[in-house]
Scaffold this active site. Sequence first.
Site, mmCIF file in Angstrom:
data_model
loop_
_atom_site.group_PDB
_atom_site.id
_atom_site.type_symbol
_atom_site.label_atom_id
_atom_site.label_comp_id
_atom_site.label_asym_id
_atom_site.label_seq_id
_atom_site.Cartn_x
_atom_site.Cartn_y
_atom_site.Cartn_z
ATOM 1 N N HIS A 175 -3.444 -10.033 11.983
ATOM 2 C CA HIS A 175 -2.772 -8.828 11.476
ATOM 3 C C HIS A 175 -2.374 -7.994 12.696
ATOM 4 O O HIS A 175 -3.186 -7.785 13.598
ATOM 5 C CB HIS A 175 -3.715 -8.043 10.558
ATOM 6 C CG HIS A 175 -3.211 -6.673 10.231
ATOM 7 N ND1 HIS A 175 -1.994 -6.478 9.609
ATOM 8 C CD2 HIS A 175 -3.713 -5.437 10.466
ATOM 9 C CE1 HIS A 175 -1.795 -5.176 9.463
ATOM 10 N NE2 HIS A 175 -2.822 -4.521 9.981
ATOM 11 N N LYS B 264 -6.729 -7.658 21.467
ATOM 12 C CA LYS B 264 -8.151 -7.304 21.394
ATOM 13 C C LYS B 264 -8.877 -8.270 20.444
ATOM 14 O O LYS B 264 -10.006 -8.662 20.686
ATOM 15 C CB LYS B 264 -8.318 -5.872 20.871
ATOM 16 C CG LYS B 264 -7.953 -4.763 21.860
ATOM 17 C CD LYS B 264 -8.122 -3.414 21.153
ATOM 18 C CE LYS B 264 -7.448 -2.268 21.873
ATOM 19 N NZ LYS B 264 -8.181 -1.720 22.978
ATOM 20 N N GLU C 217 0.843 -1.188 0.000
ATOM 21 C CA GLU C 217 0.000 0.000 0.000
ATOM 22 C C GLU C 217 0.881 1.241 0.000
ATOM 23 O O GLU C 217 0.401 2.351 0.181
ATOM 24 C CB GLU C 217 -0.952 -0.017 1.188
ATOM 25 C CG GLU C 217 -0.298 -0.099 2.546
ATOM 26 C CD GLU C 217 -1.321 -0.194 3.675
ATOM 27 O OE1 GLU C 217 -1.413 -1.277 4.277
ATOM 28 O OE2 GLU C 217 -2.009 0.774 3.950
ATOM 29 N N ASN D 214 4.581 -1.977 12.644
ATOM 30 C CA ASN D 214 3.593 -2.354 11.639
ATOM 31 C C ASN D 214 4.249 -2.348 10.264
ATOM 32 O O ASN D 214 4.839 -1.346 9.863
ATOM 33 C CB ASN D 214 2.418 -1.349 11.663
ATOM 34 C CG ASN D 214 1.234 -1.825 10.823
ATOM 35 O OD1 ASN D 214 1.291 -2.888 10.214
ATOM 36 N ND2 ASN D 214 0.171 -1.035 10.805
ATOM 37 N N THR E 25 3.044 3.509 16.011
ATOM 38 C CA THR E 25 2.640 2.264 15.340
ATOM 39 C C THR E 25 3.166 2.218 13.902
ATOM 40 O O THR E 25 2.579 1.577 13.045
ATOM 41 C CB THR E 25 1.101 2.074 15.361
ATOM 42 O OG1 THR E 25 0.478 3.108 14.568
ATOM 43 C CG2 THR E 25 0.545 2.150 16.764
ATOM 44 N N SER F 215 -7.584 -2.097 5.957
ATOM 45 C CA SER F 215 -8.538 -1.009 6.157
ATOM 46 C C SER F 215 -9.276 -0.716 4.861
ATOM 47 O O SER F 215 -8.814 -1.002 3.766
ATOM 48 C CB SER F 215 -7.798 0.239 6.629
ATOM 49 O OG SER F 215 -7.364 0.039 7.950
ATOM 50 N N SER G 111 -10.865 2.694 13.554
ATOM 51 C CA SER G 111 -10.183 1.619 12.820
ATOM 52 C C SER G 111 -10.127 0.339 13.661
ATOM 53 O O SER G 111 -10.213 -0.769 13.142
ATOM 54 C CB SER G 111 -8.782 2.048 12.378
ATOM 55 O OG SER G 111 -7.882 2.133 13.471
ATOM 56 N N CYS H 299 -3.675 -3.160 4.136
ATOM 57 C CA CYS H 299 -2.826 -4.255 4.646
ATOM 58 C C CYS H 299 -3.258 -5.626 4.140
ATOM 59 O O CYS H 299 -2.612 -6.628 4.427
ATOM 60 C CB CYS H 299 -2.822 -4.253 6.173
ATOM 61 S SG CYS H 299 -2.313 -2.677 6.851
HETATM 62 N N1 CAA Z 1 0.586 2.533 30.660
HETATM 63 C C1 CAA Z 1 0.001 1.442 30.119
HETATM 64 N N2 CAA Z 1 -1.035 1.523 29.223
HETATM 65 C C2 CAA Z 1 -1.462 2.755 28.861
HETATM 66 C C3 CAA Z 1 -0.881 3.930 29.410
HETATM 67 C C4 CAA Z 1 0.181 3.796 30.345
HETATM 68 N N3 CAA Z 1 0.785 4.845 30.870
HETATM 69 N N4 CAA Z 1 -1.526 4.992 28.859
HETATM 70 C C5 CAA Z 1 -2.465 4.502 28.009
HETATM 71 N N5 CAA Z 1 -2.426 3.157 28.014
HETATM 72 C C6 CAA Z 1 -3.216 2.214 27.231
HETATM 73 C C7 CAA Z 1 -4.675 2.635 27.050
HETATM 74 O O1 CAA Z 1 -5.473 2.246 28.154
HETATM 75 C C8 CAA Z 1 -5.033 1.869 25.785
HETATM 76 O O2 CAA Z 1 -5.291 0.526 26.088
HETATM 77 P P1 CAA Z 1 -6.645 -0.172 25.603
HETATM 78 O O3 CAA Z 1 -6.669 -0.034 24.102
HETATM 79 O O4 CAA Z 1 -6.530 -1.580 26.058
HETATM 80 O O5 CAA Z 1 -7.769 0.595 26.236
HETATM 81 C C9 CAA Z 1 -3.725 1.887 24.979
HETATM 82 O O6 CAA Z 1 -2.698 2.217 25.913
HETATM 83 C C10 CAA Z 1 -3.688 2.908 23.863
HETATM 84 O O7 CAA Z 1 -4.053 4.144 24.408
HETATM 85 P P2 CAA Z 1 -5.030 5.132 23.632
HETATM 86 O O8 CAA Z 1 -6.217 4.378 23.116
HETATM 87 O O9 CAA Z 1 -5.253 6.338 24.451
HETATM 88 O O10 CAA Z 1 -4.044 5.471 22.418
HETATM 89 P P3 CAA Z 1 -4.166 6.539 21.311
HETATM 90 O O11 CAA Z 1 -5.555 7.015 21.146
HETATM 91 O O12 CAA Z 1 -3.121 7.551 21.570
HETATM 92 O O13 CAA Z 1 -3.734 5.721 20.018
HETATM 93 C C11 CAA Z 1 -4.282 4.147 18.300
HETATM 94 C C12 CAA Z 1 -4.007 4.355 19.786
HETATM 95 C C13 CAA Z 1 -5.669 4.683 17.959
HETATM 96 C C14 CAA Z 1 -4.221 2.667 17.990
HETATM 97 C C15 CAA Z 1 -3.204 4.911 17.474
HETATM 98 O O14 CAA Z 1 -1.938 4.428 17.775
HETATM 99 C C16 CAA Z 1 -3.440 4.827 15.984
HETATM 100 O O15 CAA Z 1 -4.224 5.582 15.409
HETATM 101 N N6 CAA Z 1 -2.701 3.885 15.279
HETATM 102 C C17 CAA Z 1 -2.840 3.711 13.840
HETATM 103 C C18 CAA Z 1 -4.127 3.003 13.460
HETATM 104 C C19 CAA Z 1 -4.121 1.532 13.786
HETATM 105 O O16 CAA Z 1 -3.096 0.910 13.927
HETATM 106 N N7 CAA Z 1 -5.347 0.943 13.851
HETATM 107 C C20 CAA Z 1 -5.492 -0.469 14.098
HETATM 108 C C21 CAA Z 1 -6.691 -1.053 13.398
HETATM 109 S S1 CAA Z 1 -6.636 -0.675 11.633
HETATM 110 C C22 CAA Z 1 -5.480 -1.768 10.996
HETATM 111 O O17 CAA Z 1 -5.143 -2.738 11.613
HETATM 112 C C23 CAA Z 1 -4.904 -1.465 9.662
HETATM 113 C C24 CAA Z 1 -3.517 -0.946 9.834
HETATM 114 O O18 CAA Z 1 -2.558 -1.697 9.838
HETATM 115 C C25 CAA Z 1 -3.344 0.506 10.021
#
Ligand code: CAA
Length: 397
Positions: A230, A239, A74, A275, A149, A308, A199, A106
């Site tokens: 994945h 999850k 991609e 990733n 990521t 995605s 996502s 992906c």
């Molecule tokens: N110690 C331990 N854990 C902590 C922490 C700390 N100090 N602070 C936060 N956390 C935990 C949170 O509780 C959360 O855990 P849960 O998901 O179990 O609730 C985790 O850390 C992540 O925290 P946030 O949800 O607050 O993180 P964020 O909003 O800053 O970002 C994300 C997370 C949305 C995945 C971001 O990294 C992102 O946008 N990544 C890219 C998109 C992605 O990878 N999506 C996955 C599905 S899509 C896909 O798979 C296709 C692809 O390859 C892109």
Amino acid sequence: MAFAVPRAYVDLCDLAEARGVPSTKYTQGLGVVQMAVAHPDEDPVTLATDAARRCLLAAGRDPSQVGLCIVGTETAVDHSKPVSSYLHGLLGLPSACRVFETKHACFGGTAGLLNAVDWLASGSARGRSALIVCTDIARYSVGTAGEPTQGAGAVAMLVSESPRLLELEPGITGCFSQDVHDFWRPLYRKDALVDGQFSVKCYLDALAGAYAEWQSLDTYKEPLVRTCYHVPYGKMARKAHQRRCQLDGMSEEAADSSFALQVEPSLALPAQVGNIYTGSLYLALLSLLHHQVKDLLGQRIGLFSYGSGCAAEFFAGRVMQTAPEQIARANIETTLRNRQRLSIAEYEELRRNDVHVDQRPSEQTVAASYGAALSSARKTPRFSGIDPRERRVYTVA
Ligand code: CAA
């Protein structure tokens, strides 16, 4: 199978410090430890070539035995000319070879792999192998939630009628697709855009849909002793497994111990690389086999691919008796050895120059570089820039 990574990485504790977040958010919250970062002379073509070269070497196969070459990516380098064409030239694949690139976020590599299975089943292979390469550089904008990521790398797989690592199950795959905007990258952008939390939801919905269809088609009815998902980041696989266990009616505690046994060993390599988009599922599979192959002989492993947009597929494979020898040849430890740890300042400097990387002029022309590449198939090519006619030039050091 074999994989390739760029020569540099960022330690995510360093990144956490620079971004002012607790390092545990990345290491435990997301389940990531390091992320691979590409230099300007490394791109999806050079990574794909490196992985494919290692794969052919590990399998003891000659490029002349390849009749189909599909590259899933991609993060392609051209809107028209596919990475597979560059690979064709750099590896010296035969001219009687079907060559193309697949894109669906992906999922592109899985689309290639399952196409190869159908190619074999149709009789078109005529004894030849398919070379499937997943190659990507995952980029989000600096300072965004997606930044920890990221990653970069390629996984190559040879698919034939006599598998030595994993035997896939033609026709038994569960699909799920829908039109969603969870992650996208407009043609004018290098960094992806993502609706992060959405996502995650899309991924889990797709898993439920694909798994349900797979269950309805699974005629073997033998348990899956491990499952690789994945892995955009390790926590996502956790999850996913929790959701699957829930669908199977398991308690939360049972799901936790099932995760530790059935999924965790597949997350070690992804945690060190990040990733790699199309290759992430297959890097997880390599990780699992690297750590546990001897315990898994003759057993079934589940595979879940998510792209995605979105498209997903759940399928399975059986570990072959010859797998230990094959996985040893993948040289997993040596591939990761000798990587250079970048400081955050160095990483940010690379990112600042990112946008211009594809347009820097090369001192060589395409014609001069190719002969060198072909006569030196054991070496990894480097992207040296574009020639006066705006053609990408790859050289072999
Ligand atoms: N110690 C331990 N854990 C902590 C922490 C700390 N100090 N602070 C936060 N956390 C935990 C949170 O509780 C959360 O855990 P849960 O998901 O179990 O609730 C985790 O850390 C992540 O925290 P946030 O949800 O607050 O993180 P964020 O909003 O800053 O970002 C994300 C997370 C949305 C995945 C971001 O990294 C992102 O946008 N990544 C890219 C998109 C992605 O990878 N999506 C996955 C599905 S899509 C896909 O798979 C296709 C692809 O390859 C892109």
